[in-house]
Motif scaffolding. Structure first.
Motif, PDB file in Angstrom:
ATOM      1  N   LEU A 180      42.063  50.273  86.660  1.00 23.63           N
ATOM      2  CA  LEU A 180      42.200  50.851  85.323  1.00 23.63           C
ATOM      3  C   LEU A 180      43.514  50.428  84.671  1.00 23.63           C
ATOM      4  CD1 LEU A 180      40.860  54.506  85.685  1.00 23.63           C
ATOM      5  CD2 LEU A 180      39.889  52.665  84.295  1.00 23.63           C
ATOM      6  N   ARG A 210      48.562  53.676  81.007  1.00 26.90           N
ATOM      7  CA  ARG A 210      47.836  54.933  80.785  1.00 26.90           C
ATOM      8  C   ARG A 210      48.740  56.094  81.166  1.00 26.90           C
ATOM      9  NH1 ARG A 210      44.388  52.273  78.667  1.00 26.90           N
ATOM     10  NH2 ARG A 210      42.193  52.130  79.134  1.00 26.90           N
ATOM     11  N   GLN A 241      45.146  60.692  81.140  1.00 22.93           N
ATOM     12  CA  GLN A 241      44.057  59.746  80.855  1.00 22.93           C
ATOM     13  C   GLN A 241      43.443  59.236  82.147  1.00 22.93           C
ATOM     14  OE1 GLN A 241      46.571  57.087  78.443  1.00 22.93           O
ATOM     15  NE2 GLN A 241      44.888  57.078  76.964  1.00 22.93           N
ATOM     16  N   GLU A 271      39.616  59.713  83.249  1.00 22.54           N
ATOM     17  CA  GLU A 271      38.758  58.551  83.456  1.00 22.54           C
ATOM     18  C   GLU A 271      38.204  58.480  84.874  1.00 22.54           C
ATOM     19  OE1 GLU A 271      39.978  54.722  81.670  1.00 22.54           O
ATOM     20  OE2 GLU A 271      41.610  55.869  80.753  1.00 22.54           O
TER      21      GLU A 271
END
Length: 108
Positions: free
Chosen positions: A24, A33, A37, A41
């Motif tokens: 990610l 991020r 977040q 996610e």
């Protein structure tokens, strides 16, 4: 890069959650991020995520920056590229073309 550092990096990635975090953050690029977040996610509790982020930070795989009350995480791409270089530097006695290795599809 040396064996000790490489081993530490592999140990810090030896978790499905950590691999997901890494991917990610690589996808997020320079933006990174914030922890919330990432937790959202990955559908993981923030305290569980914090445990994994701490391990990855300790290994140097991530950087973190305080933004007000949030923590923004970014992947240390240069360190991962160094690890890949360490793993492949002796490929085919220094002649990777002899191995028929196709370059990685990395877009970094």
């Amino acid at each position: 890069m040396n064996k000790t550092v490489a081993s530490k990096l592999f140990e810090s990635l030896a978790s499905g959650v950590r691999l997901d975090v890494w991917r990610l953050l690589v996808k997020a690029g320079l933006e990174g991020r914030v922890a919330g977040q990432l937790a959202s996610e990955l559908d993981i509790a923030p305290n569980a995520l914090s445990f994994h982020l701490k391990a990855m930070l300790h290994a140097g795989l991530l950087s973190v920056e305080q933004e007000g009350r949030y923590l923004r995480y970014r992947a240390n791409i240069a360190l991962m590229q160094s690890l890949i270089g360490y793993l492949t530097e002796e490929c085919c006695a220094g002649h990777p073309e002899a191995c028929g290795i196709v370059p990685a599809r990395s877009k970094c």
